[in-house]
Motif scaffolding. Sequence first.
Motif, short mmCIF file in Angstrom:
data_model
loop_
_atom_site.label_atom_id
_atom_site.label_comp_id
_atom_site.label_asym_id
_atom_site.label_seq_id
_atom_site.Cartn_x
_atom_site.Cartn_y
_atom_site.Cartn_z
N ASP A 100 58.26 44.47 38.57
CA ASP A 100 59.24 44.90 39.79
C ASP A 100 59.26 43.74 40.67
O ASP A 100 59.96 44.01 41.72
CB ASP A 100 58.05 45.85 40.38
N GLY A 101 59.13 42.42 40.57
CA GLY A 101 59.46 41.34 41.36
C GLY A 101 58.33 41.02 42.35
O GLY A 101 58.47 40.05 43.24
N ASN A 102 57.09 41.56 42.14
CA ASN A 102 56.00 41.49 43.10
C ASN A 102 55.46 39.97 42.87
O ASN A 102 55.41 39.63 41.56
CB ASN A 102 55.05 42.12 42.95
N LEU A 103 55.35 39.09 43.72
CA LEU A 103 54.77 37.91 43.82
C LEU A 103 53.39 37.73 43.14
O LEU A 103 52.52 38.31 43.87
CB LEU A 103 54.72 37.01 44.91
N LEU A 104 52.99 37.07 42.20
CA LEU A 104 51.84 36.72 41.67
C LEU A 104 51.49 35.26 41.27
O LEU A 104 52.46 34.58 41.42
CB LEU A 104 51.48 37.47 40.37
N SER A 105 50.24 34.75 41.34
CA SER A 105 50.01 33.31 40.92
C SER A 105 48.52 33.18 40.41
O SER A 105 47.65 34.09 40.87
CB SER A 105 49.95 32.60 42.36
N PHE A 106 48.44 32.08 39.22
CA PHE A 106 47.04 31.85 38.94
C PHE A 106 46.78 30.42 39.30
O PHE A 106 47.73 29.74 39.49
CB PHE A 106 47.33 31.84 37.26
N TYR A 107 45.66 30.30 39.62
CA TYR A 107 45.36 28.86 40.00
C TYR A 107 43.81 28.42 39.21
O TYR A 107 43.18 29.24 38.92
CB TYR A 107 45.15 28.55 41.36
N GLN A 108 43.50 27.10 39.33
CA GLN A 108 42.54 26.43 38.70
C GLN A 108 42.14 25.37 39.83
O GLN A 108 42.76 24.53 40.21
CB GLN A 108 42.67 26.13 37.46
N ILE A 109 40.86 25.40 40.18
CA ILE A 109 40.26 24.30 40.90
C ILE A 109 39.68 23.17 39.89
O ILE A 109 39.10 23.40 39.15
CB ILE A 109 39.07 24.74 41.62
N PRO A 110 40.41 21.88 40.05
CA PRO A 110 40.03 20.92 39.34
C PRO A 110 38.51 20.68 39.36
O PRO A 110 38.07 20.54 40.44
CB PRO A 110 40.71 19.50 39.48
N GLU A 111 37.81 20.25 38.20
CA GLU A 111 36.55 19.69 38.62
C GLU A 111 36.44 18.26 38.97
O GLU A 111 37.27 17.32 38.40
CB GLU A 111 35.89 19.92 36.83
N ASN A 112 35.64 17.93 39.80
CA ASN A 112 35.64 16.87 40.34
C ASN A 112 34.30 15.97 39.90
O ASN A 112 33.27 16.41 39.68
CB ASN A 112 35.43 16.64 41.83
#
Length: 140
Positions: free
Chosen positions: A128-140
């Motif tokens: 339907d055009g709803n905005l989504l996002s996946f993210y990953q925090i890098p390991e430090n």
Amino acid sequence: MKIIQTTLVLIFSLTVLSNTQAQDKEWASSTVSIPVTNLEQSVKWYKKLLMIEEDISPAPGVTEFKINDKTWIQLFEVENFTPSQNIMRLEVSAIEKAHKRVSGLTKSIQKVEYIENVVYYFDFTDPDGNLLSFYQIPEN
């Protein structure tokens, strides 16, 4: 790009803050509501996206998915549809694997971006055009 960086830094900060202070809050869980035009089709799509089989329907035109102990995603069907301008961002453990999987679900997907020492992420839309996002925090 500046807005995205600021947003992602804010998400990272809120994640760290919420993990360390969650027990001090009055709320027990949260629900993110997403408008859709066809509930049946959207439920199928979100089940594939979230890799979830179970859902509940607490009311006509509403379906919910429990994605972890404290978070629910709620789809609700609307007639006069306008895609949400809010972005639902979910953390994943393997960003490249998630990107490959999501590319099979939508044509509206951006490449994986990296903000050095902060976050990997990609944005996409549901049918339907709803905005989504996946993210990953890098390991430090």
